[in-house]
Write an enzyme that holds these catalytic residues in place. Structure first.
Site, PDB file in Angstrom:
ATOM      1  N   GLU A 132       0.610  -1.184   0.062  1.00 50.62           N
ATOM      2  CA  GLU A 132       0.071  -0.167  -0.057  1.00 50.62           C
ATOM      3  C   GLU A 132       0.874   1.277  -0.039  1.00 50.62           C
ATOM      4  OE1 GLU A 132      -4.118  -1.369   2.159  1.00 50.62           O
ATOM      5  OE2 GLU A 132      -2.483  -0.769   3.568  1.00 50.62           O
TER       6      GLU A 132
ATOM      7  N   CYS B 278       3.552   8.546   1.293  1.00 55.03           N
ATOM      8  CA  CYS B 278       4.069   7.333   2.291  1.00 55.03           C
ATOM      9  C   CYS B 278       4.199   6.149   1.064  1.00 55.03           C
ATOM     10  CB  CYS B 278       2.969   7.183   3.326  1.00 55.03           C
ATOM     11  SG  CYS B 278       3.658   6.095   4.497  1.00 55.03           S
TER      12      CYS B 278
ATOM     13  N   CYS C 243       6.521  -7.296   6.617  1.00 53.55           N
ATOM     14  CA  CYS C 243       7.870  -6.532   7.302  1.00 53.55           C
ATOM     15  C   CYS C 243       8.100  -7.794   8.313  1.00 53.55           C
ATOM     16  CB  CYS C 243       7.584  -5.584   8.068  1.00 53.55           C
ATOM     17  SG  CYS C 243       8.747  -4.449   9.149  1.00 53.55           S
TER      18      CYS C 243
ATOM     19  N   CYS D 196       7.055  -5.927  15.316  1.00 52.33           N
ATOM     20  CA  CYS D 196       6.535  -5.160  16.398  1.00 52.33           C
ATOM     21  C   CYS D 196       5.210  -5.413  16.632  1.00 52.33           C
ATOM     22  CB  CYS D 196       6.801  -3.481  16.061  1.00 52.33           C
ATOM     23  SG  CYS D 196       8.514  -3.373  15.405  1.00 52.33           S
TER      24      CYS D 196
ATOM     25  N   CYS E 207       2.079  -3.018  15.430  1.00 49.79           N
ATOM     26  CA  CYS E 207       2.093  -2.730  13.968  1.00 49.79           C
ATOM     27  C   CYS E 207       1.391  -3.880  13.309  1.00 49.79           C
ATOM     28  CB  CYS E 207       3.335  -2.434  13.593  1.00 49.79           C
ATOM     29  SG  CYS E 207       3.404  -1.988  11.853  1.00 49.79           S
TER      30      CYS E 207
ATOM     31  N   GLU F 204      10.720  -2.453   6.497  1.00 51.58           N
ATOM     32  CA  GLU F 204      11.619  -1.943   7.251  1.00 51.58           C
ATOM     33  C   GLU F 204      12.685  -1.475   6.018  1.00 51.58           C
ATOM     34  OE1 GLU F 204      12.959  -0.520   9.922  1.00 51.58           O
ATOM     35  OE2 GLU F 204      14.795  -0.341   8.795  1.00 51.58           O
TER      36      GLU F 204
ATOM     37  N   SER G 247      12.523   5.886   7.517  1.00 50.44           N
ATOM     38  CA  SER G 247      12.409   5.579   9.026  1.00 50.44           C
ATOM     39  C   SER G 247      12.609   4.107   9.123  1.00 50.44           C
ATOM     40  CB  SER G 247      10.638   5.882   9.094  1.00 50.44           C
ATOM     41  OG  SER G 247      10.614   5.268  10.567  1.00 50.44           O
TER      42      SER G 247
ATOM     43  N   SER H  18      12.456   4.971  14.916  1.00 51.06           N
ATOM     44  CA  SER H  18      11.474   4.555  15.798  1.00 51.06           C
ATOM     45  C   SER H  18      11.871   4.214  17.333  1.00 51.06           C
ATOM     46  CB  SER H  18      10.805   3.480  15.084  1.00 51.06           C
ATOM     47  OG  SER H  18       9.972   3.750  13.813  1.00 51.06           O
TER      48      SER H  18
ATOM     49  N   HIS I 127      10.344   4.417  20.562  1.00 52.39           N
ATOM     50  CA  HIS I 127       9.009   3.885  21.481  1.00 52.39           C
ATOM     51  C   HIS I 127       9.454   3.399  22.737  1.00 52.39           C
ATOM     52  CE1 HIS I 127       7.547   4.112  17.356  1.00 52.39           C
ATOM     53  NE2 HIS I 127       7.897   3.134  16.896  1.00 52.39           N
TER      54      HIS I 127
ATOM     55  N   ASN J 285      -2.265   4.196  16.860  1.00 49.56           N
ATOM     56  CA  ASN J 285      -3.520   3.995  16.047  1.00 49.56           C
ATOM     57  C   ASN J 285      -3.825   2.463  16.215  1.00 49.56           C
ATOM     58  OD1 ASN J 285      -3.521   6.193  14.546  1.00 49.56           O
ATOM     59  ND2 ASN J 285      -1.862   5.734  13.553  1.00 49.56           N
TER      60      ASN J 285
ATOM     61  N   CYS K 192      -0.177   5.328  10.369  1.00 47.45           N
ATOM     62  CA  CYS K 192       1.030   4.636  10.860  1.00 47.45           C
ATOM     63  C   CYS K 192       0.811   3.632  11.468  1.00 47.45           C
ATOM     64  CB  CYS K 192       1.770   5.525  11.858  1.00 47.45           C
ATOM     65  SG  CYS K 192       2.397   7.018  11.066  1.00 47.45           S
TER      66      CYS K 192
HETATM   67  N1  SAH Z   1       9.997  -0.109   9.688  1.00 51.27           N
HETATM   68  C1  SAH Z   1      10.148   1.183   9.819  1.00 51.27           C
HETATM   69  C2  SAH Z   1       9.330   2.195   8.651  1.00 51.27           C
HETATM   70  C3  SAH Z   1       7.727   2.034   9.028  1.00 51.27           C
HETATM   71  S1  SAH Z   1       7.483   3.590   9.691  1.00 51.27           S
HETATM   72  C4  SAH Z   1       9.817   2.032  11.160  1.00 51.27           C
HETATM   73  O1  SAH Z   1       9.448   1.004  11.948  1.00 51.27           O
HETATM   74  O2  SAH Z   1      10.495   2.992  11.369  1.00 51.27           O
HETATM   75  C5  SAH Z   1       5.904   3.555  10.392  1.00 51.27           C
HETATM   76  C6  SAH Z   1       5.845   4.386  11.586  1.00 51.27           C
HETATM   77  O3  SAH Z   1       4.901   4.143  12.350  1.00 51.27           O
HETATM   78  C7  SAH Z   1       7.220   3.767  12.855  1.00 51.27           C
HETATM   79  O4  SAH Z   1       7.343   4.689  13.421  1.00 51.27           O
HETATM   80  C8  SAH Z   1       6.344   2.935  13.504  1.00 51.27           C
HETATM   81  O5  SAH Z   1       6.941   2.537  14.685  1.00 51.27           O
HETATM   82  C9  SAH Z   1       4.974   3.571  13.488  1.00 51.27           C
HETATM   83  N2  SAH Z   1       3.965   2.935  14.022  1.00 51.27           N
HETATM   84  C10 SAH Z   1       3.609   1.320  13.710  1.00 51.27           C
HETATM   85  N3  SAH Z   1       2.407   0.871  14.324  1.00 51.27           N
HETATM   86  C11 SAH Z   1       1.818   1.906  14.681  1.00 51.27           C
HETATM   87  C12 SAH Z   1       0.456   2.179  15.542  1.00 51.27           C
HETATM   88  N4  SAH Z   1      -0.375   1.191  15.446  1.00 51.27           N
HETATM   89  N5  SAH Z   1       0.186   3.491  15.784  1.00 51.27           N
HETATM   90  C13 SAH Z   1       1.037   4.454  15.311  1.00 51.27           C
HETATM   91  N6  SAH Z   1       2.215   4.511  14.785  1.00 51.27           N
HETATM   92  C14 SAH Z   1       2.509   3.135  14.481  1.00 51.27           C
END
Ligand code: SAH
Length: 379
Positions: free
Chosen positions: A108, A121, A128, A132, A135, A192, A225, A248, A250, A328, A371
């Site tokens: 997507e 985006c 992936c 995580c 996600c 990633e 990212s 990222s 967190h 989200n 995200c």
């Molecule tokens: N794999 C890379 C690129 C994806 S970026 C990375 O993790 O950075 C997507 C961003 O959205 C990342 O910062 C990720 O941690 C964040 N993300 C993932 N799941 C999410 C969620 N449920 N709510 C908000 N942000 C989220």
């Protein structure tokens, strides 16, 4: 009889997407044009059609001889992204597109138009492998890496829709389509990006190469990212392309980050923050620290203080910016977004310590386009 294609242009290995104009360097493009018995400048003409005119229909390449058109279109401009479904929200200024790739993999992209800019985006992998738990993309595992051209085509498609006036909301004409350009590309879709390093760097080069050989975007408008693949972050700082790096994070402590971002067991908080700091030193670009706010998991006041401390240890604040992202919702997740008062307190504590911080304005939540929500399902 046409001469055979040089080796680099042979059919790709099994399972790989077909080779495309956007996979090649300008020199390789000249070489392929010469290999079929034409002058090298034809390559530049085709690039102008593709990158500047956003024209991939050979019928429109009227300055090229018909046999060159037909040959190049067939051999090097195969359709890589097949439209499955498009979903819109925010008065049609946010558009999520579901694509099917040549092997059936689904990915997507999300286009977001703001009055003064357009952000695309993009996905860099189908699925992936980082797993995580918050996600949606991470839940299905990795299917495969995307090719450079598969990544570039997502941007070219967005640019084409804008140029055709298919996306409303530009400043000039908020009511209707008003042209416009893709000003920002964020590698925040599926995958990633640093786990598919070569193709991603290739795509960044195609995006930043001046027209007509590339899309001519500014590297400053591109954000990569990452979960924190330290060796690749170090390599990225040597490429001489000053893209914005987003990490990222967190969680500011290993105990929690091991759970939220499993690759932390390989490269821990100290190591990833060091690599981010070194990136900022090498490129003079401010690094974004991404921090999702998850209710009662990582949003406590003491973690805000610890985050400030972890970032401060690497020097003055000029190198970093913290982006807080309200969680989200994703299917099956036991977690929810922080309470408003906890979010406010988290921001307050960082700001009080002088850390530049903003809360990300999230788009596309209602179409599962925000995200962490990209799962590329067809229903
Ligand atoms: N794999 C890379 C690129 C994806 S970026 C990375 O993790 O950075 C997507 C961003 O959205 C990342 O910062 C990720 O941690 C964040 N993300 C993932 N799941 C999410 C969620 N449920 N709510 C908000 N942000 C989220």
């Amino acid at each position: 009889m046409k001469p055979a294609l040089p080796l680099v242009f042979e059919a790709p290995r099994r399972g790989q997407p077909p080779r495309h104009w956007a996979d090649l360097t300008p020199a390789e493009r000249r070489e392929v044009v010469e290999s079929i018995g034409h002058r090298a400048f034809r390559a530049r003409q085709l690039s102008a059609h593709y990158f500047e005119g956003l024209r991939s229909d050979p019928a429109e390449w009227t300055d090229l001889p018909a046999d060159v058109r037909a040959y190049l279109a067939k051999a090097l401009l195969p359709r890589l992204l097949h439209l499955v479904k498009e979903t819109r929200c925010d008065d049609d200024t946010t558009i999520k597109t579901l694509w099917k790739l040549h092997d059936g993999s689904l990915v997507e992209s999300v286009l977001m138009r703001y009055p003064d800019r357009v952000t695309l985006c993009v996905s860099s992998q189908a699925g992936c492998g980082m797993a995580c738990p918050f996600c949606a993309t991470g839940q299905g595992g990795l299917q495969r890496n995307m090719s450079t051209a598969e990544i570039v085509e997502q941007v070219v498609d967005g640019a084409r829709r804008l140029s055709r006036g298919e996306v409303p909301g530009g400043r000039a004409d908020p009511a209707g389509g008003s042209g416009g350009r893709v000003s920002n590309v964020v590698f925040m879709g599926m995958g990633e990006p640093l786990a598919n390093y070569k193709a991603v760097i290739g795509a960044v080069r195609q995006l930043t190469t001046p027209a007509p050989d590339g899309l001519g975007m500014s590297a400053r408008g591109i954000t990569v990212s990452t979960v924190g693949l330290v060796p690749r972050m170090q390599q990225l700082s040597t490429e001489g392309i000053p893209v914005t790096l987003a990490l990222s994070l967190h969680a500011p402590d290993d105990e929690l980050r091991d759970e939220l971002v499993p690759i932390n067991t390989r490269w821990n908080v100290d190591e990833v923050v060091d690599a981010a700091w070194e990136y900022a030193q090498a490129t003079k670009r401010r690094v974004s620290i991404e921090y999702i706010l998850i209710r009662d998991i990582n949003d406590q006041a003491f973690r805000a203080d610890l985050l400030a401390k972890v970032l401060k240890r690497r020097g003055n604040w000029g190198w970093v910016h913290v982006n807080l992202i309200p969680l989200n919702p994703t299917p099956g997740s036991k977690w929810t977004a922080s309470r408003r008062r906890d979010e406010d307190e988290f921001v307050r504590r960082l700001a009080a310590r002088g850390v530049p911080v903003t809360v990300r304005d999230t788009r596309g939540r209602e179409i599962d386009g925000a995200c962490g929500q990209l799962a590329a399902t067809q229903n």
